[in-house]
Scaffold this motif. Structure first.
Motif, PDB file in Angstrom:
ATOM      1  N   THR A 128      19.529 -36.678 -99.167  1.00 46.13           N
ATOM      2  CA  THR A 128      17.951 -36.806 -99.059  1.00 46.13           C
ATOM      3  C   THR A 128      16.863 -37.167 -99.518  1.00 46.13           C
ATOM      4  OG1 THR A 128      17.423 -34.513 -99.066  1.00 46.13           O
ATOM      5  CG2 THR A 128      18.061 -35.188 -97.069  1.00 46.13           C
ATOM      6  N   THR A 181      15.717 -35.717 -93.630  1.00 49.80           N
ATOM      7  CA  THR A 181      16.685 -34.851 -93.691  1.00 49.80           C
ATOM      8  C   THR A 181      17.335 -34.997 -93.191  1.00 49.80           C
ATOM      9  OG1 THR A 181      16.528 -32.618 -92.966  1.00 49.80           O
ATOM     10  CG2 THR A 181      15.530 -33.944 -91.046  1.00 49.80           C
ATOM     11  N   ALA A 185      15.590 -30.924 -96.415  1.00 54.53           N
ATOM     12  CA  ALA A 185      14.583 -32.467 -96.360  1.00 54.53           C
ATOM     13  C   ALA A 185      13.748 -32.478 -97.820  1.00 54.53           C
ATOM     14  CB  ALA A 185      13.366 -31.848 -95.711  1.00 54.53           C
ATOM     15  N   THR A 188      12.448 -31.434-102.762  1.00 62.53           N
ATOM     16  CA  THR A 188      13.443 -31.229-101.651  1.00 62.53           C
ATOM     17  C   THR A 188      13.343 -29.495-101.653  1.00 62.53           C
ATOM     18  OG1 THR A 188      14.923 -33.118-102.373  1.00 62.53           O
ATOM     19  CG2 THR A 188      15.565 -31.867-101.085  1.00 62.53           C
TER      20      THR A 188
END
Length: 332
Positions: free
Chosen positions: A25, A115, A283, A306
């Motif tokens: 991500t 995500t 995410a 994150t």
């Protein structure tokens, strides 16, 4: 005398994957962030997709994308059914939204994220890329406080009662769409407040898990099915309640769903129906929002934030990273 700590191989691998999906991500977020504010939704989405695919294909997994952006005929996206990974290691289901909030990124508005979720093979709902009705609240309530088929006003009253506050103390998060006019009117009829968002309903659902910080008690409305499954994976890790139903309003959509094994087009899905077994969710912020800080490009470093969660332990980690080897963010 040295002490040897032995960890079962499957747990070791899963722990490694917790950090590995953060890398996935992060790379997608950085690639998309380079195009923040450029007004190019498709280009930003494509940059995130390419980075995410590249990183997924380095992982020691046999991965199948079960929730992606479109099906095989839209190949530039990470399509449903695509195989990723080194084809060695555990079989896993993968759900992705490489850039949730393409418009937010294109306009450099708050709340765009990259995500994904990863779960044991065969445990994520295989759903077509259609709309889905959704309702969600955070943890700490008795079961069945909310019901998808109850009116929005009824759900507000039930939640207020469960929380021990008047309806006027409740805030509902709703995507700002013309189709939600009746939902918004029904919520406001109780005296509750509505917070409207332009995009980003994965983050929207996650907001309900921490109302003291976010000010959001409940999420309602229709949005994409991929985002619904991703949000369910996050709630599996941190708790909460969610009910969803696919909107299969044409023969073509019902046929697509049937091919994915969906036999009851009117079924109401709970969290466990959408994300069973052990799952990981990550995410990374692209633009700064109430959930995560966006990517920061500095002279010699790139900074990312994150959130990564794991259902089997319930652990939620926020990882602020300073990246110094910047070449890793460029194309191979």
């Amino acid at each position: 005398m040295s002490t040897h700590i032995s960890v079962p191989p499957q747990l070791l691998l899963e722990r490694i994957l917790t950090l590995e999906i953060v890398r996935v991500t992060e790379r997608a977020a950085v690639s998309a962030a380079r195009l923040r504010g450029h007004g190019q939704e498709k280009a930003a989405d494509q940059a995130a997709v390419d980075a995410m695919r590249r990183e997924l294909n380095k992982l020691p997994i046999e991965g199948t994308v079960v929730i992606g952006e479109g099906e095989r005929d839209e190949a530039p996206m990470l399509f449903i059914g695509e195989k990723v990974g080194l084809n060695a290691g555990p079989q896993v289901d993968i759900a992705v939204d490489p850039l949730e909030g393409t418009t937010l990124c294109a306009k450099n508005m708050p709340g765009a994220i990259a995500t994904m979720a990863m779960a044991d093979g065969g445990t994520l709902l295989h759903a077509p890329d259609v709309y889905m009705e959704k309702i969600a609240i955070g943890p700490g309530y008795d079961k069945n406080v909310i019901e998808l088929d109850a009116s929005p006003a009824d759900n507000i009253q039930r939640l207020a009662k469960a929380k021990g506050v008047p309806a006027s103390a409740i805030t509902a998060l709703v995507l700002d769409r013309p189709r939600h006019a009746d939902i918004i009117a029904s919520i406001r009829s109780t005296g509750a407040a509505v917070r409207l968002i332009t995009d980003g309903d994965v983050a929207g659902v996650i907001h309900t898990t921490n109302p003291d910080e976010t000010g959001v008690d409940i999420y309602m409305g229709t949005g994409g099915a991929p985002e619904g499954v991703l949000a369910a994976a996050a709630l599996r890790c941190i708790g909460g309640q969610m009910q969803c139903r696919l909107i299969l309003d044409s023969d073509e959509k019902r046929e697509r769903a049937q091919k994915m094994g969906i036999t009851d087009p009117k079924m109401i899905y709970g969290i466990e129906d959408m994300a069973r077994g052990d799952c990981l969710f990550a995410a990374t912020g692209v633009t700064t929002g109430s959930l995560l800080t966006g990517v920061k490009f500095k002279k010699n470093t790139i900074e990312t934030e994150t959130v990564v969660m794991r259902s089997v332990t319930g652990t939620v980690r926020y990882i602020k990273a300073e990246h110094r080897q910047l070449e890793k963010f460029h194309l191979d």
